[in-house]
Every structure is written in structure tokens, then in C-alpha cells.
Design a protein around this motif. Structure first.
Motif, PDB file in Angstrom:
ATOM      1  N   PHE A  78       5.825   3.835   9.116  1.00 57.65           N
ATOM      2  CA  PHE A  78       4.923   2.770   8.668  1.00 57.65           C
ATOM      3  C   PHE A  78       4.016   2.223   9.761  1.00 57.65           C
ATOM      4  N   ILE A  86       0.309   2.689   9.362  1.00 62.01           N
ATOM      5  CA  ILE A  86      -0.174   1.936   8.197  1.00 62.01           C
ATOM      6  C   ILE A  86      -0.335   0.470   8.573  1.00 62.01           C
ATOM      7  N   LEU A  88       2.054  14.159  -8.800  1.00 63.67           N
ATOM      8  CA  LEU A  88       1.922  14.941  -7.569  1.00 63.67           C
ATOM      9  C   LEU A  88       0.503  15.506  -7.469  1.00 63.67           C
ATOM     10  N   ILE A 104      -6.202  13.037  -4.232  1.00 67.07           N
ATOM     11  CA  ILE A 104      -6.890  11.930  -3.548  1.00 67.07           C
ATOM     12  C   ILE A 104      -6.715  12.006  -2.036  1.00 67.07           C
ATOM     13  N   ASP A 105      -5.656  12.668  -1.575  1.00 67.85           N
ATOM     14  CA  ASP A 105      -5.413  12.745  -0.134  1.00 67.85           C
ATOM     15  C   ASP A 105      -5.998  14.016   0.487  1.00 67.85           C
ATOM     16  N   SER A 131      -8.704   1.381   2.366  1.00 70.31           N
ATOM     17  CA  SER A 131      -7.424   2.096   2.433  1.00 70.31           C
ATOM     18  C   SER A 131      -6.268   1.190   2.042  1.00 70.31           C
ATOM     19  N   LEU A 188      -3.783   1.767  -1.080  1.00 75.60           N
ATOM     20  CA  LEU A 188      -2.330   1.822  -0.921  1.00 75.60           C
ATOM     21  C   LEU A 188      -1.651   0.886  -1.915  1.00 75.60           C
ATOM     22  N   THR A 190      -1.962   2.372  -5.423  1.00 72.20           N
ATOM     23  CA  THR A 190      -1.054   3.493  -5.723  1.00 72.20           C
ATOM     24  C   THR A 190       0.377   3.008  -5.855  1.00 72.20           C
ATOM     25  N   ILE A 191       0.772   2.047  -5.011  1.00 74.99           N
ATOM     26  CA  ILE A 191       2.140   1.544  -5.127  1.00 74.99           C
ATOM     27  C   ILE A 191       2.350   0.964  -6.531  1.00 74.99           C
ATOM     28  N   VAL A 233       2.499   3.775  -9.139  1.00 75.08           N
ATOM     29  CA  VAL A 233       3.730   4.553  -9.130  1.00 75.08           C
ATOM     30  C   VAL A 233       4.916   3.718  -9.603  1.00 75.08           C
ATOM     31  N   GLN A 247       6.733   5.341 -12.556  1.00 76.00           N
ATOM     32  CA  GLN A 247       8.082   5.789 -12.238  1.00 76.00           C
ATOM     33  C   GLN A 247       9.129   5.051 -13.056  1.00 76.00           C
TER      34      GLN A 247
END
Lengths: 291, 253
Positions: B14, B17, B188, B194-195, B230, B234, B237-238, B241, B245
Motif C-alpha cells: 500500500f 498508493i 477480471l 482499465i489497467d 487515480s 481506486l 473500484t473498491i 467490487v 462481490q
């Protein structure tokens, strides 16, 4: 009965073709044919205007033996090797701990390995460069603490390239290891202990062999990409620790010698094939490389 | 001891980040934007004036969405087809599937560049979508396939025996059973897209995705508004997911 079988066979042809047809065409057009193009191009020549012409030559392959290139292949393989060893050395105990923890936050611990990878990898590598740079927090801290009188040059060597590679590829080691370790049968470990084996003996003779598949797939997933990650070597190695990917990238961009770049790519393909063959010989499962 | 070790590993993961997030609040305005000049929220505002950056982000999202849809559709039906039917050349398809997964991305990138250049397909959005779909398909197939092992074919036969046609059966019987695998594969595919740096770098033409924009700006120092974006990505996306999830986990039970 025979008639029935024939009928079923005929009725299955159309669905089989419609289901598998698209992927077959896609892979043919965008995987097989492009690689054939690369193979053909590696035997092509350049004319005086740097245009690729279809004139057979082995010159590109001869140039691969240039000592400057050979030095980079060796350096790249060393970087890949160090990256893999470090990923196993840190990743194994780490995966072991999070796969076998009794904590109720196990799922979270696992997710925390993946979350960093939702931020663009380039910018995270740049984050390392900022952190280690002359004006970065680490040097600031060392100078404020009186441990350094002027900024220390941490960046732009093989060590920082390896650091970046380990950073980018670490999850690809942890995920297969985690899966393999989680599958370990507790009763086998207990049996080993009951039969009088010490913890170290159980680890070497039972745990390691049972999780070897994870070590193998992790190593493949770490070693091979690290030969190609040119941007890590660019940003953190600063041109002092190039990998094979840098050589290829240069030929296709600034160098503008596609046939030579194609021949370099063939080397990378051959290394990949060799490693995958070894992996399969050792009993590795191909599907576990992609999940 | 083991807690300390794990904490150090997480710190390692981390740390950069943290650097990005902290730098997104850095009040510095001089290149290379690395010296701390105090705290500000300005960059989050300025971000929305930076149209090239926002365009690059939009491009990235569009490519990710389209290539995810394409690869998930093609990959899912292919996985089911390869599981259900025996046919000649199955090994060949399998072999081709492994190539994009194991081969270094740069080889996939330059091989597609060579293809597009030789077939005179102009590089841009289209070629980016084709390239991203190509590297995503195998991951979708492997994920769906993992879900298929142990799949009971007899429920499909029951559906067919009861008079449903193949298409109805596929959508009402096969798909729901496979949903977690499809969801995992699609997620996935989306995150890989995106990355992606390397494959896009060779297939983009003049189109700039967000990662390519970052690559371009690295030479002069990454500006704090890129860090701000960025950070927002982040967080986005968290959230995405966590939402998807938790759904997947529910379906598994």
C-alpha cells in the motif's frame, strides 16, 4: 439405439459450431495469425527507407548475438530470477499465514492483496519513484533524522528494477500459493504430527510437496512477465537495468526496426515455451495460470 | 511475529498508493510535483477542468465496458460449448487460449500491432477494443470453466425433455448456474482492461487511454490532478467490487 446416437450427433453439430465458432475465429485472427506475422517478419529485411520488405534474411537473428544484447538478456533473466525468488520467499510464508488464519477477517486479508491492483500499475510504480526519489519522503526522513547529509540515490539500478517487478507481480505469486495452501488437508498434517514428525519435518516433507503446484504456477506467472515489463525498468531502472521488453519496445517505437524487434520477440516466445514445457513436465495445470 | 511480518507485506503493497493519495492533496504547482507544499483540495476541482485527462478516462471506461461485454459473451458460450461437446481440434483451441495468458504482454502487443499494420486497420478505439477483448477472453473462459467442473448436465436435459428449446435452456438453466464464474471472469476482464499499459501502448494509434496518459506525463512528473483521478478511481473500484462481490458471495451460498 444406433439411430438415436446418430440423431444426437447430428443435432449437436449446429450448437457446437455456434458456441465454439466465435472463439475459434477470434483466436485465429487475433492470436495465431499475428504471431505468424511476427515469425515471418523476423526473417524480413528493411529497405533504405526503413520499410519492411519481404526479402528473406537471417540478419535479424545474427544481430541477436550482439554482445550488448546478450548482456541485456542475461541481466533480464537475472532480474526475473531474483524477482521470482523474492516473491516465493515473501509470498510463501505470507500466503501460509493468511490462508490458514483463524481470523474472521480472512476474506478481507485476501482482498487487501488485490485492492492495490485496482490502481493503475504505472502510477503505483511512479509512486515508488516519488517515495525513493531525491525529494521523496524517504530521503526527507533520513535527512531530518540526521542519518544522511544529502539525498541518497536509491533509484535507477537493478535493485529498484527488481523492487518494481516484485511489487507488480507479487499477487500473481500469492494467489496460486493461497489456493494451494488453503486446499491442504488438515488431517494429513495431524497424521504427520501423530506419527512423531517435528514441525520442521512436516513442513519439508508434507506441506512443501503438497503445495509445490502453487509454487510452480506462481513462479511461471512471475518469471515470464518480468522479462517483458519494460515500463518498470524504464521508470525505476532508469535505463541502467533494461529487460528484454525494453529491447523489443525500442525496435517497434523509436528504433523503427520491426524485423529485429520481431526476432527479439521470438526469443521471448521460445523462453516462454521452454518454461511452460518444464511446468507441464512437473505436473503443472495450465488452467490454474489464469484464474 | 507473524502479524508483524504480514503488516510489513501490506505496508509494502500500500505504500505507493499512500504516496499517490497524499500527493493528490499536495499544493505544489511546480514540476515534478514531488516536494510537499501544503494541503489542498484544489486538484480535485481542477481535475474537472482538465478535459484531456477526463477524455482519456472516458476512453478507458468505454474500452473496458465494450471489451468486457464482448469477451464475457464470447468466453462464456465458448466455455460451455467446449465443456459440452467433443470435437476435433479442441486441443488447438485450448493451446491458443493459453497463449495470451502466459506470453509476455509485449509480445501480444507487438503481434497485434504487426497484424493491424499489415491489414491496414487504422489504430484507435477499434483496435484497442479488439486487443483488450483478445487478452480477456481466456480469463473469462477459465473462470467459467472452473464453475463448470461438477456441473450436472442432467438438469439441462430435463429442461429440453420438458419442451424448452436450447436457447431458453441456456438462458434459464445454464446461465444462472454459471453466474458466479461469469461475474468473476467479467470483473477480471474489466480490471485487466482499465489497467492495461503494454498492449494498449502498441495498439492505440492517436487515442490515449488513462494509463497511456499517465505514461506520457511520467517524463515531466505526474501532476497532482492525475493522482486525484487515480484516488477517485481506486475508491470507485473498491465500491464496485464490494457491491458485486457481496452479490457473488450470496449466490454461491
Amino acid at each position: 439405439m444406433a439411430k438415436m446416437t446418430k440423431h444426437r450427433f447430428r443435432s449437436n453439430t449446429l450448437p457446437a459450431v455456434t458456441m465454439v465458432g466465435p472463439v475459434t475465429l477470434w483466436l485465429a485472427f487475433f492470436v495465431a495469425i499475428p504471431l505468424l506475422y511476427v515469425l515471418v517478419m523476423s526473417f524480413c529485411s528493411l529497405d533504405s527507407g526503413y520499410n519492411v520488405v519481404f526479402q528473406f534474411t537471417l540478419a535479424n537473428y545474427q544481430r541477436l548475438l550482439d554482445p550488448n544484447y546478450v548482456q541485456i538478456y542475461l541481466s533480464s533473466i537475472l532480474v526475473a530470477f531474483l524477482t521470482t525468488v523474492i516473491c516465493v520467499a515473501i509470498g510463501y510464508p505470507f500466503s501460509f499465514l493468511i490462508a490458514r488464519t483463524q481470523s474472521k477477517h480472512k476474506a478481507l486479508l485476501y482482498m487487501l492483496v488485490i485492492i492495490p491492483f485496482w490502481t493503475n500499475s504505472l502510477i503505483r510504480i511512479y509512486g515508488w519513484r516519488s517515495f525513493l526519489g531525491a525529494n521523496g519522503p524517504l530521503n526527507q526522513f533520513l535527512m531530518n533524522a540526521g542519518l544522511a547529509s544529502r539525498p541518497i540515490q536509491f533509484l535507477f539500478n537493478r535493485g529498484t528494477t527488481v523492487l518494481g517487478m516484485v511489487y507488480c507481480l507479487f499477487p500473481f505469486m500469492v494467489l496460486p500459493l493461497y489456493t494451494a495452501i488453503e486446499k491442504l488437508d488438515q488431517s494429513l498434517l495431524e497424521a504427520s504430527a501423530d506419527l512423531g514428525a517435528k514441525k520442521a519435518a512436516t513442513f519439508v516433507k508434507v506441506i512443501i510437496p503438497l503445495t509445490m503446484s502453487g509454487i510452480f504456477s506462481g513462479s511461471i506467472m512471475v518469471f515470464i512477465p518480468s522479462l517483458g515489463y519494460f515500463f518498470v525498468a524504464d521508470i525505476l531502472g532508469g535505463g541502467n537495468s533494461d529487460v528484454i521488453g525494453n529491447l523489443i519496445e525500442r525496435q517497434f517505437q523509436s528504433g523503427n526496426n520491426w524485423p529485429l524487434g520481431a526476432a527479439l520477440s521470438i526469443i521471448l516466445i521460445l523462453i516462454t515455451l521452454l518454461l511452460v514445457k518444464i511446468y507441464q513436465k512437473l505436473g503443472g495445470d495450465m488452467d490454474s495460470l489464469g484464474v | 511475529m507473524s502479524i508483524l511480518f504480514c503488516s510489513l507485506v501490506y505496508l509494502f503493497l500500500f505504500l505507493p498508493i499512500g504516496v499517490i493519495v497524499v500527493n493528490s492533496f499536495n499544493a505544489t504547482t511546480t514540476k515534478p510535483y514531488q516536494t510537499w507544499k501544503g494541503f489542498t483540495f484544489d486538484w480535485y476541482g481542477k481535475l474537472f477542468d482538465n478535459s484531456t485527462l477526463l477524455n482519456a478516462f472516458g476512453t478507458t471506461m468505454a474500452i473496458a465496458l465494450i471489451s468486457t461485454l464482448l469477451s464475457t459473451a464470447i468466453g462464456t458460450i465458448a466455455a460451455v460449448g467446449m465443456y459440452k461437446y467433443k470435437f476435433k481440434g479442441k486441443n488447438v483451441i485450448d493451446g491458443l487460449l493459453y497463449i495470451p495468458v502466459v506470453i509476455p504482454e509485449i509480445v501480444l502487443g507487438i503481434s497485434l500491432l504487426t497484424l493491424f499494420s499489415n491489414t491496414h486497420i487504422p489504430r484507435g478505439m477499434l483496435t484497442l477494443v479488439l486487443a483488450h477483448t483478445t487478452f480477456a477472453i481466456p480469463y473469462v473462459i477459465f473462470n467459467v470453466r472452473a464453475r463448470l467442473s461438477g456441473y450436472d448436465n442432467s438438469i439441462e436435459e430435463a429442461s429440453l425433455d420438458l419442451g424448452a428449446n436450447r436457447i431458453t435452456t441456456f438462458f434459464h438453466i445454464t446461465l444462472p448456474v454459471l453466474a458466479p464464474g461469469i461475474g468473476g471472469g467479467a470483473l477480471l476482464a474489466f480490471t485487466l482492461s482499465i489497467d492495461d499499459v503494454i498492449v494498449s501502448y502498441f495498439t492505440n494509434g492517436q487515442v490515449k487511454t488513462f494509463p497511456l496518459k499517465v505514461m506520457e506525463s511520467i517524463k515531466s512528473g505526474v501532476a497532482p490532478d492525475v493522482n486525484a483521478l487515480s484516488t477517485l478511481i481506486l475508491i470507485g473500484t473498491i465500491l464496485l467490487v464490494v457491491l458485486t462481490q457481496s452479490n457473488l458471495f450470496k449466490k454461491k451460498k
